[in-house]
Design an enzyme around this catalytic site. Structure first.
Site, mmCIF file in Angstrom:
data_model
loop_
_atom_site.group_PDB
_atom_site.id
_atom_site.type_symbol
_atom_site.label_atom_id
_atom_site.label_comp_id
_atom_site.label_asym_id
_atom_site.label_seq_id
_atom_site.Cartn_x
_atom_site.Cartn_y
_atom_site.Cartn_z
ATOM 1 N N TYR A 122 -30.898 35.540 -25.378
ATOM 2 C CA TYR A 122 -29.494 35.896 -25.597
ATOM 3 C C TYR A 122 -28.672 35.664 -24.332
ATOM 4 C CZ TYR A 122 -25.436 38.654 -27.080
ATOM 5 O OH TYR A 122 -24.170 39.074 -27.413
ATOM 6 N N GLY A 129 -20.420 39.666 -39.767
ATOM 7 C CA GLY A 129 -21.070 40.612 -38.876
ATOM 8 C C GLY A 129 -20.177 41.794 -38.539
ATOM 9 N N PHE A 130 -20.653 42.623 -37.635
ATOM 10 C CA PHE A 130 -19.918 43.822 -37.227
ATOM 11 C C PHE A 130 -18.530 43.467 -36.696
ATOM 12 C CE2 PHE A 130 -19.474 46.565 -33.216
ATOM 13 C CZ PHE A 130 -18.626 47.474 -33.827
ATOM 14 N N THR A 190 -28.776 29.162 -31.918
ATOM 15 C CA THR A 190 -27.480 29.565 -32.459
ATOM 16 C C THR A 190 -26.425 29.559 -31.361
ATOM 17 O OG1 THR A 190 -28.509 30.933 -34.176
ATOM 18 C CG2 THR A 190 -26.205 31.392 -33.641
ATOM 19 N N ALA A 222 -16.971 33.983 -28.272
ATOM 20 C CA ALA A 222 -17.336 35.380 -28.037
ATOM 21 C C ALA A 222 -18.577 35.397 -27.153
ATOM 22 C CB ALA A 222 -17.597 36.091 -29.354
ATOM 23 N N GLY A 262 -25.512 39.281 -40.389
ATOM 24 C CA GLY A 262 -24.264 39.627 -41.068
ATOM 25 C C GLY A 262 -24.544 40.134 -42.474
ATOM 26 N N ASP A 308 -25.380 28.178 -41.716
ATOM 27 C CA ASP A 308 -25.868 28.323 -40.346
ATOM 28 C C ASP A 308 -25.166 27.289 -39.472
ATOM 29 O OD1 ASP A 308 -27.256 28.440 -37.948
ATOM 30 O OD2 ASP A 308 -29.220 28.644 -38.900
#
Length: 367
Positions: free
Chosen positions: A152, A18-19, A99, A121, A44, A64
């Site tokens: 989220y 990912g970023f 996730t 994170a 990603g 995953d």
């Protein structure tokens, strides 16, 4: 084809394509740390780590982390595995929650089994629409648990609770980083984040979309500064205080960001104003005194300089979007992790079409 075995225990980076994850993988390799990158490649991108594929210290596994697995001999675990932009995490909210929760659980089980330190994170979204400003780690937040952002926000809050329960119950060495708005190269064109939105709209000479009246504030941390904070956090001695805010405490209004983007791109774009989305916070700014004290860390890249680098990245990305001849599809090792005692070979195709192998012992894998 020669396969190369990693001789030392790697650092596991979940969400490593990912970023943020790809920048972290790059930084770890620069420090001569072998890296195992796990990524479902839902948000990603292979392109983010393509330049690392030839490095024998790097292995990418399409996987995953919500599925159970075991890996032996990790030197540390970074968990960045979750979509982070509203557009991405709201596209499949149930998967986003799983996730954050199930993925974190599986990785904490791995940390417990291997004794590896674990860095989660987390996000400033755990503060919701804050009534305290700037936000300190002691603030419990103001979050809507049933709104469209809850998959989220509450997923990350639950993941934090898992981390500290594993610390209290099993003695796992956990470090929770609450990451504030971060920007830089490798953000995606269509991710819906304010920095990427503004830059792409400005470069395309399209109206710049501001939700609300533009007076809401954010702080913007350049990706290099954020990665430095994560690396220092992982290297800190066991017992380092957590959770910890990581972000840039310099605050800007959304309107100021839009005007600066227009200036730096030389765009003719005009501002257009739309209603503020549900549960969108009006203020967001970190108190980073804890990170400064414990990690001797603070952001160094000013917004103007970081924004210029990010504009140059998106300018190249948009230029490369012109139609090109179809290329052979890249192949990445995927499927169940190797069974006990087997060696999982990770193959990734380079732009030239050649295969770059990397190898690592992945033990007792199962779905």
């Amino acid at each position: 084809m020669t396969l190369v075995r990693m001789q030392t225990s790697p650092m596991l980076v979940a969400g490593g394509a990912g970023f943020l994850g790809s920048h972290l993988c790059e930084r770890l390799l620069q420090q001569d740390t072998p890296v195992l990158c796990l990524d479902s490649l839902v948000t990603g991108k292979w392109a983010n780590v393509a330049a690392l594929a030839a490095d024998r210290r790097f292995a990418l596994r399409e996987f995953d982390v919500s599925d159970p697995f075991e890996i032996a001999h990790m030197r540390g675990i970074f968990n960045l595995a979750c979509p982070a932009s509203p557009r991405h995490y709201q596209a499949d909210p149930i998967r986003t929650t799983m996730t954050s929760v199930r993925g974190t659980y599986n990785l904490l089980e791995l940390a417990k089994a291997t004794g590896a330190p674990f860095l989660q994170a987390s996000t400033s979204e755990v503060y919701g629409d804050p009534s305290v400003h700037p936000q300190t780690e002691a603030y419990w937040g103001n979050v809507n648990p049933t709104g469209p952002r809850a998959c989220y926000d509450e997923g990350k809050r639950c993941a934090e609770s898992l981390c500290f329960d594993y610390q209290r119950t099993h003695g796992v060495d956990v470090r929770v980083a609450r990451i504030f708005n971060t920007y830089g190269p490798r953000m995606q064109i269509g991710d819906g984040r304010v920095v990427s939105n503004f830059i792409v709209q400005a470069l395309k000479q399209e109206p710049i979309t501001i939700y609300g009246d533009g007076s809401q504030t954010r702080s913007f941390c350049y990706v290099d500064d954020l990665i430095e904070g994560l690396v220092r956090f992982m290297k800190a001695p066991s017992g380092v205080k957590s959770p910890m805010n990581l972000g840039n405490p310099e605050e800007f209004t959304i309107a100021e960001l839009a005007e600066l983007t227009i200036e730096l791109t030389g765009s003719r774009s005009q501002l257009t104003f739309l209603p503020l989305p549900s549960d969108d916070p009006t203020q967001r700014c970190p108190d980073i005194r804890l990170a400064t004290k414990q990690l001797s860390w603070k952001p160094r890249v000013p917004l103007r300089a970081g924004l210029q680098r990010t504009i140059e990245y998106f300018d190249r990305l948009l230029a490369a979007e012109a139609p090109r001849p179809a290329r052979r599809r890249r192949r990445i090792s995927k499927g169940p992790l190797a069974a006990s005692g087997e060696v999982a070979s990770v193959m990734a195709a380079s732009d030239s079409g050649s295969l770059v192998p990397a190898e690592m012992e992945l033990l007792n894998g199962r779905h």
